[in-house]
Design a protein around this motif. Structure first.
Motif, PDB file in Angstrom:
ATOM      1  N   ILE A  32      41.552  42.415  37.067  1.00  8.91           N
ATOM      2  CA  ILE A  32      42.597  41.586  37.664  1.00  8.91           C
ATOM      3  C   ILE A  32      42.040  41.048  38.982  1.00  8.91           C
ATOM      4  O   ILE A  32      42.214  41.638  40.050  1.00  8.91           O
ATOM      5  CB  ILE A  32      43.903  42.388  37.883  1.00  8.91           C
ATOM      6  CG1 ILE A  32      44.387  42.975  36.549  1.00  8.91           C
ATOM      7  CG2 ILE A  32      44.981  41.488  38.493  1.00  8.91           C
ATOM      8  CD1 ILE A  32      45.673  43.773  36.653  1.00  8.91           C
ATOM      9  N   PRO A  33      41.324  39.925  38.911  1.00  5.00           N
ATOM     10  CA  PRO A  33      40.699  39.386  40.114  1.00  5.00           C
ATOM     11  C   PRO A  33      41.684  38.626  40.982  1.00  5.00           C
ATOM     12  O   PRO A  33      42.672  38.071  40.489  1.00  5.00           O
ATOM     13  CB  PRO A  33      39.641  38.438  39.542  1.00  5.00           C
ATOM     14  CG  PRO A  33      40.233  37.964  38.248  1.00  5.00           C
ATOM     15  CD  PRO A  33      41.008  39.136  37.707  1.00  5.00           C
ATOM     16  N   GLY A  34      41.412  38.603  42.271  1.00  3.48           N
ATOM     17  CA  GLY A  34      42.231  37.838  43.189  1.00  3.48           C
ATOM     18  C   GLY A  34      41.914  36.358  43.075  1.00  3.48           C
ATOM     19  O   GLY A  34      40.760  35.954  43.165  1.00  3.48           O
ATOM     20  N   CYS A  35      42.933  35.549  42.857  1.00  3.12           N
ATOM     21  CA  CYS A  35      42.759  34.105  42.743  1.00  3.12           C
ATOM     22  C   CYS A  35      43.814  33.413  43.590  1.00  3.12           C
ATOM     23  O   CYS A  35      45.009  33.675  43.427  1.00  3.12           O
ATOM     24  CB  CYS A  35      42.885  33.652  41.297  1.00  3.12           C
ATOM     25  SG  CYS A  35      41.604  34.278  40.186  1.00  3.12           S
ATOM     26  N   ALA A  36      43.357  32.528  44.480  1.00  2.18           N
ATOM     27  CA  ALA A  36      44.294  31.844  45.371  1.00  2.18           C
ATOM     28  C   ALA A  36      44.325  30.341  45.146  1.00  2.18           C
ATOM     29  O   ALA A  36      45.196  29.655  45.661  1.00  2.18           O
ATOM     30  CB  ALA A  36      43.938  32.137  46.831  1.00  2.18           C
ATOM     31  N   THR A  37      43.367  29.824  44.353  1.00  2.00           N
ATOM     32  CA  THR A  37      43.298  28.383  44.113  1.00  2.00           C
ATOM     33  C   THR A  37      43.283  28.097  42.620  1.00  2.00           C
ATOM     34  O   THR A  37      42.872  28.942  41.813  1.00  2.00           O
ATOM     35  CB  THR A  37      42.024  27.787  44.736  1.00  2.00           C
ATOM     36  OG1 THR A  37      40.872  28.291  44.029  1.00  2.00           O
ATOM     37  CG2 THR A  37      41.912  28.155  46.212  1.00  2.00           C
ATOM     38  N   PRO A  38      43.706  26.898  42.231  1.00  2.00           N
ATOM     39  CA  PRO A  38      43.653  26.535  40.819  1.00  2.00           C
ATOM     40  C   PRO A  38      42.249  26.634  40.234  1.00  2.00           C
ATOM     41  O   PRO A  38      42.085  27.035  39.076  1.00  2.00           O
ATOM     42  CB  PRO A  38      44.169  25.094  40.810  1.00  2.00           C
ATOM     43  CG  PRO A  38      45.095  25.028  41.987  1.00  2.00           C
ATOM     44  CD  PRO A  38      44.428  25.876  43.031  1.00  2.00           C
TER      45      PRO A  38
END
Length: 213
Positions: free
Chosen positions: A110-116
């Motif tokens: 479950i990686p951290g993603c902040a952008t599309p």
């Protein structure tokens, strides 16, 4: 545990206390306190040297707990988390090589993603759930609704700035599979052995969750 099974259990749990443990022997009583309050899911972060032993103690003593490893930044921590029996592995950011490495080892990443852009890369790897961090600073529920409307198959586990006062708002979002935070069992509470307070916080969170799910 298969990835889809982890996702299902994560959605059922809905609440993920993020634990920063300085002494591994605190892991057992803090989990007992959370279970007493109705929570059977935890994420133990690699922010301390005690994390590895703490995870192993939890896995050995609480097989019913959905166990996550958090703040995972490199392959060595991925190896350790898998060996410790973590059910899922969470990173604050997105590093493609680490996600691929973990998935090859059979881990639910479950990686951290902040952008599309990060989200699309994660989706191309087969990831169905990503961490959204820091959730409140990056637009909160409003941002998740906008993004989720575009990536309908992607679910989010937001953390960062979430607490009892706004957790209901996040859990009401159709794109949120679960939400986490340190507030249910803070580092200070754990170090001071404030287990009754932890149980109370867990119970409050579960009660509020039951109003939605």
């Amino acid at each position: 545990m298969k990835m889809q099974d982890v996702y299902q259990k994560l959605e059922e749990a809905a609440l993920v206390p993020v634990l920063v443990i300085d002494q591994e022997d605190k892991a057992i009583p803090v989990c007992e306190a959370l279970i007493k309050g109705g929570i059977r899911c935890v994420e133990i972060t690699y922010r301390t040297a005690a994390a590895s032993k703490a995870m192993r103690l939890v896995r050995k003593n609480f097989p019913e707990i959905l166990l996550g490893a958090g703040t995972v930044l490199n392959r060595g921590q991925i190896d350790d988390a898998v060996d410790a029996g973590a059910d899922f592995i969470v990173s604050p950011g997105f590093v493609k090589e680490n996600v691929v490495y973990g998935m090859k080892k059979g881990a639910t990443m479950i990686p951290g993603c902040a952008t599309p852009g990060e989200m699309e890369q994660a989706m191309q790897l087969g990831v169905k759930v990503v961490k959204f961090f820091p959730a409140v600073s990056f637009g909160g529920v409003e941002a998740l609704n906008l993004i989720g409307n575009v990536y309908g198959d992607l679910k989010f586990m937001p953390t960062g700035g979430i607490n009892y006062s706004n957790m209901k708002e996040f859990l009401s979002c159709p794109y949120v599979i679960a939400t986490g935070g340190i507030w249910m069992a803070t580092r200070q509470m754990i170090n001071e052995g404030a287990y009754e307070e932890i149980t109370e916080n867990a119970n409050l969170a579960v009660t509020r969750k039951s109003e939605i799910r």
